[in-house]
Design a protein around this motif. Structure first.
Motif, PDB file in Angstrom:
ATOM      1  N   GLY A  39       0.881  -0.983   0.034  1.00 43.11           N
ATOM      2  CA  GLY A  39      -0.101  -0.082  -0.115  1.00 43.11           C
ATOM      3  C   GLY A  39       1.094   1.269   0.047  1.00 43.11           C
ATOM      4  N   SER A  41       1.462   5.398  -0.790  1.00 45.67           N
ATOM      5  CA  SER A  41       1.126   6.196  -1.873  1.00 45.67           C
ATOM      6  C   SER A  41       1.580   5.850  -3.254  1.00 45.67           C
ATOM      7  N   THR A  42       2.776   5.382  -3.254  1.00 40.04           N
ATOM      8  CA  THR A  42       3.486   4.953  -4.441  1.00 40.04           C
ATOM      9  C   THR A  42       2.524   3.937  -5.687  1.00 40.04           C
ATOM     10  N   ASP A  69       0.697  -5.956   3.463  1.00 35.10           N
ATOM     11  CA  ASP A  69       0.494  -5.360   4.603  1.00 35.10           C
ATOM     12  C   ASP A  69      -0.742  -4.427   4.706  1.00 35.10           C
ATOM     13  N   ARG A  71      -2.657  -1.307   7.520  1.00 33.68           N
ATOM     14  CA  ARG A  71      -2.950  -0.586   8.727  1.00 33.68           C
ATOM     15  C   ARG A  71      -4.059  -1.304   9.458  1.00 33.68           C
ATOM     16  N   ASN A  81      -4.931   0.293   2.995  1.00 31.64           N
ATOM     17  CA  ASN A  81      -4.202  -0.035   2.188  1.00 31.64           C
ATOM     18  C   ASN A  81      -5.234  -0.462   1.027  1.00 31.64           C
ATOM     19  N   GLY A 139       7.057  -1.750  -1.579  1.00 31.26           N
ATOM     20  CA  GLY A 139       7.596  -0.352  -1.724  1.00 31.26           C
ATOM     21  C   GLY A 139       8.598  -0.258  -0.630  1.00 31.26           C
ATOM     22  N   ALA A 140       9.088   0.988  -0.273  1.00 26.62           N
ATOM     23  CA  ALA A 140       9.994   1.077   0.690  1.00 26.62           C
ATOM     24  C   ALA A 140       9.863   2.379   1.380  1.00 26.62           C
ATOM     25  N   HIS A 145      12.224   1.055   5.650  1.00 26.52           N
ATOM     26  CA  HIS A 145      11.520  -0.098   5.938  1.00 26.52           C
ATOM     27  C   HIS A 145      10.757  -0.857   4.603  1.00 26.52           C
ATOM     28  N   SER A 147       6.958  -3.471   3.596  1.00 24.45           N
ATOM     29  CA  SER A 147       5.905  -4.198   4.192  1.00 24.45           C
ATOM     30  C   SER A 147       5.751  -3.221   5.253  1.00 24.45           C
ATOM     31  N   LYS A 198      13.252   8.472  -2.281  1.00 28.95           N
ATOM     32  CA  LYS A 198      13.574   6.956  -2.278  1.00 28.95           C
ATOM     33  C   LYS A 198      15.044   6.522  -2.634  1.00 28.95           C
TER      34      LYS A 198
HETATM   35  C1  6PG Z   1       2.416   0.816   3.813  1.00 29.78           C
HETATM   36  C2  6PG Z   1       2.990   0.369   2.849  1.00 29.78           C
HETATM   37  C3  6PG Z   1       4.580   0.527   3.015  1.00 29.78           C
HETATM   38  C4  6PG Z   1       5.098   1.528   2.029  1.00 29.78           C
HETATM   39  C5  6PG Z   1       6.093   2.227   2.346  1.00 29.78           C
HETATM   40  C6  6PG Z   1       6.281   3.347   1.166  1.00 29.78           C
HETATM   41  O1  6PG Z   1       1.549   0.078   4.456  1.00 29.78           O
HETATM   42  O2  6PG Z   1       2.881   2.132   3.875  1.00 29.78           O
HETATM   43  O3  6PG Z   1       2.964  -1.053   2.455  1.00 29.78           O
HETATM   44  O4  6PG Z   1       5.352  -0.443   3.171  1.00 29.78           O
HETATM   45  O5  6PG Z   1       5.366   0.776   0.766  1.00 29.78           O
HETATM   46  O6  6PG Z   1       5.784   2.992   3.292  1.00 29.78           O
HETATM   47  O7  6PG Z   1       5.198   4.224   1.246  1.00 29.78           O
HETATM   48  P1  6PG Z   1       5.070   5.347  -0.002  1.00 29.78           P
HETATM   49  O8  6PG Z   1       4.679   4.685  -1.221  1.00 29.78           O
HETATM   50  O9  6PG Z   1       3.885   6.172   0.516  1.00 29.78           O
HETATM   51  O10 6PG Z   1       6.280   6.300   0.000  1.00 29.78           O
END
Ligand code: 6PG
Length: 237
Positions: A39, A41-42, A69, A71, A81, A139-140, A145, A147, A198
């Motif tokens: 999830g 924003s990306t 993952d 919330r 998400n 994403g990261a 971090h 997940s 990133k």
């Molecule tokens: C979440 C995501 C998380 C996300 C990173 C990047 O629940 O937030 O799964 O791992 O990939 O936080 O978030 P952005 O895409 O918002 O930068």
């Protein structure tokens, strides 16, 4: 590890969708492709482009969507998400209802981690005792971090639970997270990282160090790792 640097975030997203379609079309007819989505924003742009430009060529009846993952909030919450995916993709396509397997963020966290893991294990084949998704889309965060495995919670990288409860270090928000072992067992592990924020985490992933959870799973992945990024991230990396 294959890193694809595109001019823009939209081009990276389209290339990723086309890669997912390639994987799906290469699978024998009738076989379901199990994809775990992240999830944040990306992915929202990718989901919008998927619905707008690739819906007709996507065999939704052969794609089953899970979540990396979630919330611990209801699906109506702006933080959800699943809610983000529903608004940008699911409400715009004809995917069979049974092919969307959401994490129920409204449930008690530990109970939901156990319930969802049981549900995933009943639907996804295993490798060495861990659910093996065909594709895990990650994403990261700029803190490294991925997940919902945050720095300081590295025990989630090696636990034998496939899903566990993580905690956002700044907000204290609890999250249900796919853990390190099923992530590294993915048949195809994909990172979608765009934007200059990133750059450092992208550099750590490409460097294949263990600087943070995102770099760790990229470094220790057991099968194929592909990174889809854009110049805004890569030029700073
Ligand atoms: C979440 C995501 C998380 C996300 C990173 C990047 O629940 O937030 O799964 O791992 O990939 O936080 O978030 P952005 O895409 O918002 O930068």
């Amino acid at each position: 590890m294959i890193t694809r640097i595109h001019n823009t975030d939209a081009e990276a997203a389209c290339a990723l969708i086309e890669r997912i379609l390639q994987v799906t079309n290469e699978r024998p007819a009738g076989q379901t492709v199990n994809i775990a989505l992240s999830g944040g924003s990306t992915p929202a742009l990718m989901f919008r482009l998927w619905a707008e430009q690739y819906d007709a060529q996507t065999p939704w009846d052969r794609i089953r969507l899970f979540w990396v993952d979630e919330r611990c909030v209801p699906p109506t919450d702006e933080e959800s998400n699943y809610g983000m995916t529903r608004d940008n993709l699911l409400n715009k396509i004809n995917i069979p209802k049974e092919n969307v397997v959401r994490i129920k963020g409204e449930n008690t966290p530990e109970d939901e981690a156990r319930r969802y893991e049981t549900e995933v294990r009943s639907m996804v084949p295993e490798e060495e005792g861990f659910p093996q998704f065909d594709i895990v889309l990650l994403g990261a965060g700029d803190d490294g971090h991925t997940s919902s495995i945050f720095p300081g919670q590295e025990h989630l990288l090696t636990t034998d639970k496939a899903y566990a409860v993580g905690t956002h270090p700044k907000t204290g928000q609890q999250r249900i997270a796919l853990t390190g072992m099923p992530i590294i067992h993915a048949r195809l592990l994909i990172f979608l990282l765009t934007g200059k924020g990133k750059a450092q985490v992208l550099a750590d992933i490409i460097d294949q160090n263990d600087a943070g959870p995102a770099a760790y799973v990229g470094h220790h992945a057991l099968h194929t790792v592909e990174v889809f990024t854009d110049k805004a991230a890569a030029e700073q990396a």
